[in-house]
Design a protein around this motif. Sequence first.
Motif, PDB file in Angstrom:
ATOM      1  N   MET A   1     -37.164   2.711 -30.994  1.00  0.00           N
ATOM      2  CA  MET A   1     -36.026   3.795 -32.044  1.00  0.00           C
ATOM      3  C   MET A   1     -35.961   5.331 -30.998  1.00  0.00           C
ATOM      4  O   MET A   1     -37.316   6.330 -30.760  1.00  0.00           O
ATOM      5  CB  MET A   1     -36.229   4.271 -33.122  1.00  0.00           C
ATOM      6  N   GLU A   5     -33.264  10.183 -33.703  1.00  0.00           N
ATOM      7  CA  GLU A   5     -32.391   9.109 -34.882  1.00  0.00           C
ATOM      8  C   GLU A   5     -33.367  10.064 -36.344  1.00  0.00           C
ATOM      9  O   GLU A   5     -31.762   9.415 -37.556  1.00  0.00           O
ATOM     10  CB  GLU A   5     -32.315   8.169 -34.944  1.00  0.00           C
ATOM     11  N   LEU A  37     -31.519  10.009 -41.310  1.00  0.00           N
ATOM     12  CA  LEU A  37     -30.796   9.954 -40.300  1.00  0.00           C
ATOM     13  C   LEU A  37     -29.568  10.454 -39.830  1.00  0.00           C
ATOM     14  O   LEU A  37     -28.272  10.394 -40.729  1.00  0.00           O
ATOM     15  CB  LEU A  37     -29.851   7.948 -40.724  1.00  0.00           C
ATOM     16  N   ARG A  39     -28.107   9.048 -36.998  1.00  0.00           N
ATOM     17  CA  ARG A  39     -26.640   8.155 -36.799  1.00  0.00           C
ATOM     18  C   ARG A  39     -27.323   7.292 -36.915  1.00  0.00           C
ATOM     19  O   ARG A  39     -28.171   6.519 -37.234  1.00  0.00           O
ATOM     20  CB  ARG A  39     -26.417   9.039 -35.240  1.00  0.00           C
ATOM     21  N   ILE A  41     -28.790   3.598 -36.972  1.00  0.00           N
ATOM     22  CA  ILE A  41     -30.203   2.698 -36.188  1.00  0.00           C
ATOM     23  C   ILE A  41     -29.661   1.381 -36.795  1.00  0.00           C
ATOM     24  O   ILE A  41     -29.484   0.934 -37.943  1.00  0.00           O
ATOM     25  CB  ILE A  41     -30.623   3.398 -36.692  1.00  0.00           C
ATOM     26  N   GLN A  42     -30.155   0.527 -35.913  1.00  0.00           N
ATOM     27  CA  GLN A  42     -30.400  -0.854 -36.328  1.00  0.00           C
ATOM     28  C   GLN A  42     -31.569  -1.088 -36.578  1.00  0.00           C
ATOM     29  O   GLN A  42     -32.546  -1.038 -36.649  1.00  0.00           O
ATOM     30  CB  GLN A  42     -30.352  -2.138 -34.930  1.00  0.00           C
ATOM     31  N   ASP A  94     -25.688   6.256 -40.555  1.00  0.00           N
ATOM     32  CA  ASP A  94     -26.091   7.560 -41.349  1.00  0.00           C
ATOM     33  C   ASP A  94     -26.228   7.932 -42.010  1.00  0.00           C
ATOM     34  O   ASP A  94     -25.622   7.576 -43.183  1.00  0.00           O
ATOM     35  CB  ASP A  94     -25.629   8.593 -40.102  1.00  0.00           C
ATOM     36  N   SER A 131     -37.034  -2.598 -37.138  1.00  0.00           N
ATOM     37  CA  SER A 131     -36.053  -3.086 -35.613  1.00  0.00           C
ATOM     38  C   SER A 131     -36.210  -3.984 -35.473  1.00  0.00           C
ATOM     39  O   SER A 131     -37.043  -4.473 -35.236  1.00  0.00           O
ATOM     40  CB  SER A 131     -35.668  -1.667 -35.742  1.00  0.00           C
ATOM     41  N   ALA A 141     -39.844   0.434 -36.666  1.00  0.00           N
ATOM     42  CA  ALA A 141     -39.535   1.188 -36.024  1.00  0.00           C
ATOM     43  C   ALA A 141     -40.433   3.242 -36.436  1.00  0.00           C
ATOM     44  O   ALA A 141     -39.853   4.048 -35.516  1.00  0.00           O
ATOM     45  CB  ALA A 141     -38.563   1.299 -36.022  1.00  0.00           C
TER      46      ALA A 141
END
Length: 281
Positions: A1, A5, A37, A39, A41-42, A94, A131, A141
């Motif tokens: 990651m 983030e 967050l 943005r 994230i997976q 996010d 993740s 992550a």
Amino acid sequence: MASGEISLFKLTTSLGNSVEQPIRPGERFSGVFVVQLDRPIQATQIVLTFAGKERRNTGPDVGSATEETEYFTADLTIWKALQKGPRASTVLSDGLHTFNFTCQMPHLNYPQSLRQPQCTIVYTLSVRLFSPKSDGSECVAAQAKNEVFVTPLVTALPAAQPPSMAETLFFERKGKKGKPAIELRIGLSSDHIVPGTKLKIDMSIKELSSSNWTQVIIKLFERTRCRDAAAASFAKPVWSSDRILAQASHVRPAVFDFFVSDSVMEKNGLTKGKQNNQRQA
């Protein structure tokens, strides 16, 4: 990651944050996990783990090889991505995400949280964010871990009658036992003790000869011992630790009266010498 983030990744609990607010056997406690967050994230899941472990030195020196024993471990999934159906997604959006959870301490009297050079007993609450990987598996992550304080319940073996004891104390001179000094008898009001309850202690002191004892100190303590195996003797534990639970004292009445009289004289600006002079005058 990629770094940046996650701007906040914090875990808090309602109990276990200090020695004054420990977690006890069978006790339920709540907590909150917060992640911020910057943005999307997976992510596949967020897992909470409650565990207790013991680490002890196998050699006489600090920093020597250690052995580890796991008391318990329990996992709780507090969030899981939808991977099937029309709304399937492995994306955590996010913004600020708050996850509330409830845990329960196993209903067993595990040892108290302890940190000593010979041994460490640690109870931890950790959270991991997983993740997905390209091969279909998943990896951690981000993670956070909090140490929580655990205290066992204080109990004694049931008995037909409340426990009592009597012991004769002897004078000692140059390491040798002399004539009997006092006979001390102690009786407890109950055969079991639980946190928050009052314990009545009946004590009698019989002077067998002239002695200059000043006070009796009573301590209730818990002794934790560790053995290598069930067949090993408690007389030679790998490590041992005492924890004082309560303490009280009984001052000899004659000594107490002396201190009171002395303080009264000092309050009135008198000393023994001045008092005798005033009496002679």
